[in-house]
Design a protein around this motif. Structure first.
Motif, PDB file in Angstrom:
ATOM      1  N   GLU A  72       0.894  -1.119   0.000  1.00 48.23           N
ATOM      2  CA  GLU A  72      -0.046   0.015  -0.094  1.00 48.23           C
ATOM      3  C   GLU A  72       1.034   0.982   0.195  1.00 48.23           C
ATOM      4  OE1 GLU A  72      -3.711   1.891   2.748  1.00 48.23           O
ATOM      5  OE2 GLU A  72      -2.833   0.149   3.341  1.00 48.23           O
ATOM      6  N   LEU A  74       0.779   4.948   1.487  1.00 48.22           N
ATOM      7  CA  LEU A  74       0.114   5.544   2.671  1.00 48.22           C
ATOM      8  C   LEU A  74       0.254   7.104   2.763  1.00 48.22           C
ATOM      9  CD1 LEU A  74      -1.443   4.637   4.943  1.00 48.22           C
ATOM     10  CD2 LEU A  74       0.546   4.556   6.425  1.00 48.22           C
ATOM     11  N   SER A  83       0.535  -3.714   4.482  1.00 49.24           N
ATOM     12  CA  SER A  83      -0.627  -3.646   5.422  1.00 49.24           C
ATOM     13  C   SER A  83      -1.479  -4.744   5.455  1.00 49.24           C
ATOM     14  CB  SER A  83      -1.541  -2.598   4.951  1.00 49.24           C
ATOM     15  OG  SER A  83      -1.255  -1.222   5.162  1.00 49.24           O
ATOM     16  N   GLN A  94      -6.021  -2.487  11.066  1.00 46.69           N
ATOM     17  CA  GLN A  94      -4.981  -2.420  10.107  1.00 46.69           C
ATOM     18  C   GLN A  94      -3.657  -2.487  10.645  1.00 46.69           C
ATOM     19  OE1 GLN A  94      -5.279   1.479   7.738  1.00 46.69           O
ATOM     20  NE2 GLN A  94      -3.609   0.811   6.401  1.00 46.69           N
ATOM     21  N   VAL A  96       0.260  -1.829   9.986  1.00 45.89           N
ATOM     22  CA  VAL A  96       0.980  -1.047   8.997  1.00 45.89           C
ATOM     23  C   VAL A  96       2.550  -1.199   9.163  1.00 45.89           C
ATOM     24  CG1 VAL A  96       1.460   1.099   7.654  1.00 45.89           C
ATOM     25  CG2 VAL A  96      -0.730   0.592   8.504  1.00 45.89           C
ATOM     26  N   SER A  98       6.431  -0.380   8.191  1.00 43.30           N
ATOM     27  CA  SER A  98       7.285   0.448   7.343  1.00 43.30           C
ATOM     28  C   SER A  98       8.596   0.194   8.123  1.00 43.30           C
ATOM     29  CB  SER A  98       6.566   2.020   7.503  1.00 43.30           C
ATOM     30  OG  SER A  98       7.846   2.959   7.018  1.00 43.30           O
TER      31      SER A  98
END
Length: 135
Positions: A72, A74, A83, A94, A96, A98
């Motif tokens: 995704e 973002l 995600s 959700q 996430v 990174s």
């Protein structure tokens, strides 16, 4: 899942600026992002969910299967993340991931016409909340 197909409008927030600081948003962008108030909607077709947000930049949608990790982009800066959305009962969580920002969790709890989004980050000991109301 009475919350499906309902449009939720932003009402208020708590400690969102703290969350933005924790993920490294520059001070000069925080004021603008504090006004970020997208409408939200979740639909389902078979085992595919579609999560819609509508902002001043226009509509965006993410299609996903519950529990399956997706790529995704973002935010307005289009940061690439992994995600995973999980829908259980009246909650959509959700997670996430990174490489730069760590792991964030956006827990969306639907209760009647109310939606509460709780935001946490593994590198931050705070909690932010955003509140929405169905139209």
């Amino acid at each position: 899942m009475s919350f499906l197909n309902k449009n939720y409008k932003f009402v208020s927030q708590e400690n969102f600026d703290g969350f933005l600081k924790a993920v490294g948003v520059p001070e000069d962008r925080i004021e603008k992002l504090m006004k970020f108030a997208p409408d939200q909607k979740l639909t389902k077709d078979g085992d595919i969910y579609t999560y819609y947000t509508v902002t001043s930049d226009g509509p965006q949608e993410i299609k996903f299967k519950s529990g399956v990790e997706i790529d995704e982009l973002l935010g307005s800066s289009k940061v690439p993340v992994k995600s995973t959305y999980v829908v259980e009962g009246n909650t959509m969580t959700q997670t996430v991931k990174s490489a730069e920002k760590g792991v964030g969790v956006f827990k969306r709890e639907y209760n009647g016409d109310d939606l509460i989004v709780t935001l946490t980050l593994d590198k931050w000991d705070g909690v932010a909340k955003r509140f929405y109301k169905a139209e």
